[in-house]
Design an enzyme around this catalytic site. Structure first.
Site, PDB file in Angstrom:
ATOM      1  N   LYS A  47       0.888  -0.877  -0.215  1.00 16.61           N
ATOM      2  CA  LYS A  47       0.177  -0.263   0.192  1.00 16.61           C
ATOM      3  C   LYS A  47       1.087   1.058  -0.408  1.00 16.61           C
ATOM      4  CE  LYS A  47      -3.681  -2.303   2.200  1.00 16.61           C
ATOM      5  NZ  LYS A  47      -3.527  -3.620   2.460  1.00 16.61           N
TER       6      LYS A  47
HETATM    7  O1  LIG Z   1      -9.419  -3.552   1.701  1.00 20.50           O
HETATM    8  C1  LIG Z   1      -8.442  -4.000   2.418  1.00 20.50           C
HETATM    9  C2  LIG Z   1      -6.595  -4.043   0.951  1.00 20.50           C
HETATM   10  C3  LIG Z   1      -5.948  -5.356   2.191  1.00 20.50           C
HETATM   11  N1  LIG Z   1      -6.462  -5.617   3.158  1.00 20.50           N
HETATM   12  C4  LIG Z   1      -5.447  -6.685   3.423  1.00 20.50           C
HETATM   13  O2  LIG Z   1      -6.037  -8.063   2.711  1.00 20.50           O
HETATM   14  C5  LIG Z   1      -5.264  -8.911   3.994  1.00 20.50           C
HETATM   15  C6  LIG Z   1      -7.196  -9.771   4.726  1.00 20.50           C
HETATM   16  O3  LIG Z   1      -6.584 -10.804   5.588  1.00 20.50           O
HETATM   17  P1  LIG Z   1      -7.606 -11.238   6.015  1.00 20.50           P
HETATM   18  O4  LIG Z   1      -7.404 -12.219   7.106  1.00 20.50           O
HETATM   19  O5  LIG Z   1      -8.309 -12.081   5.432  1.00 20.50           O
HETATM   20  O6  LIG Z   1      -8.972 -10.671   6.698  1.00 20.50           O
HETATM   21  C7  LIG Z   1      -4.778  -8.527   5.050  1.00 20.50           C
HETATM   22  O7  LIG Z   1      -3.257  -8.684   5.142  1.00 20.50           O
HETATM   23  C8  LIG Z   1      -4.817  -6.691   5.018  1.00 20.50           C
HETATM   24  O8  LIG Z   1      -4.149  -5.985   5.520  1.00 20.50           O
HETATM   25  C9  LIG Z   1      -7.616  -5.880   3.485  1.00 20.50           C
HETATM   26  O9  LIG Z   1      -7.888  -6.298   4.353  1.00 20.50           O
HETATM   27  N2  LIG Z   1      -8.777  -4.744   2.613  1.00 20.50           N
END
Ligand SMILES: O=c1ccn([C@@H]2O[C@H](COP(=O)(O)O)[C@@H](O)[C@H]2O)c(=O)[nH]1
Length: 279
Positions: free
Chosen positions: A96
């Site tokens: 990001k």
């Molecule tokens: O809008 C967003 C952008 C990035 N993320 C990232 O994805 C994963 C989600 O992890 P989970 O364990 O599936 O919840 C995490 O690395 C976030 O930083 C997001 O969730 N939402």
């Protein structure tokens, strides 16, 4: 090199429309019986790559969980990226990044120049200094077959206060991002290299995603409450470019390789059913 969009299109067709994150949370390290240190970090990542690298279209290491161990954590990230590339999965580094253009050039060199130790297929980028400020990333990506996924409608509940705000022309911030990325992908076939991040949790926001022409990364599935069935509500009828992304939902099934693979099979089946994808 072939464009990222072409490579991603093929990977999704061959391996299925799925991205799995490598997010070594302290709680997951503990759950896997690993120490919350560099050895635990390296072992966690190695287990994920060995179990899943040869079957995923895209794997998404979350940089923050490596950076928290400092320079040696970043060295583990470099090694994880190399292992993932060898396994055949496309590597999307979730970092990001975003800044003024001259600094974005340095980020572009760090992640999208093939000579960099942190070179990956694609990265996530933040547009809140202006989508135009990300131009060095777009240019470097285009020159080397890379991709950039720009935040549009994020999965967290706090995101909408910024992303749904309207500018002088009446468009929301998110729609402005969507429109600018759509222009970058104009004419690209079968898929553009510039994607958007749109959370599976955001519901029907009324934003027009019909002309993006690039991949739509959908995090927020599983641990954040989004379900595969929600994808149709968020993205509408044309789901061909949607790339569902899970981290904890899959990682909770580790460290057993068979458990991780079974979790991937389960979520991929859910996504295929929801997306209407027979691939
Ligand atoms: O809008 C967003 C952008 C990035 N993320 C990232 O994805 C994963 C989600 O992890 P989970 O364990 O599936 O919840 C995490 O690395 C976030 O930083 C997001 O969730 N939402």
């Amino acid at each position: 090199m072939e464009s990222f969009g072409t490579r991603l299109y093929r990977a999704m067709a061959e391996r299925g429309p799925l991205c799995v994150g490598i997010d070594p949370h302290p709680a997951l390290l503990a759950r896997w019986g690993l120490p919350d240190d560099l050895t635990g970090l390296a072992r966690f990542s190695e287990i994920v790559v060995d179990a899943l690298g040869d079957r995923l279209a895209v794997c998404k290491p979350q940089s923050a969980f490596f950076e928290r161990f400092g320079a040696q954590g970043v060295a583990v990230l470099e090694s994880t990226i190399r292992q993932l590339r060898d396994s055949g999965a496309l590597v999307l580094l979730d970092v990001k990044r975003g800044d003024i253009g001259s600094t974005v050039s340095a980020y572009a060199s760090a992640y999208l120049e093939p000579s960099s130790p942190l070179y990956v297929d694609a990265i996530t980028a933040s547009p809140y200094l202006g989508v135009g400020a990300l131009a060095p990333m777009f240019d470097t990506a285009a020159a080397h077959g890379g991709g950039v996924f720009v935040l549009a409608l994020t999965s967290n509940p706090e995101g909408s206060s910024v992303q749904h705000a309207r500018g002088a022309d009446g468009r929301t911030v998110a729609q402005t991002v969507i429109d600018e990325i759509s222009q970058l992908n104009a004419g690209a076939q079968p898929l553009g290299s510039f994607g958007l991040v749109v959370g599976a949790t955001v519901g029907d926001t009324g934003h027009d995603l019909s002309r993006v022409g690039g991949p739509l990364l959908a995090p927020g599935l599983g641990a954040q409450g989004g379900t595969a069935a929600d994808l149709r509500t968020v993205f509408g009828r044309d789901l061909s470019a949607v790339l569902p992304s899970y981290s904890r939902e899959v990682l909770n099934a580790g460290p057993d390789a068979a458990g991780l693979r079974a979790a991937v099979d389960r979520v991929l089946a859910d996504c295929r059913a929801a997306l209407g994808s027979g691939s």
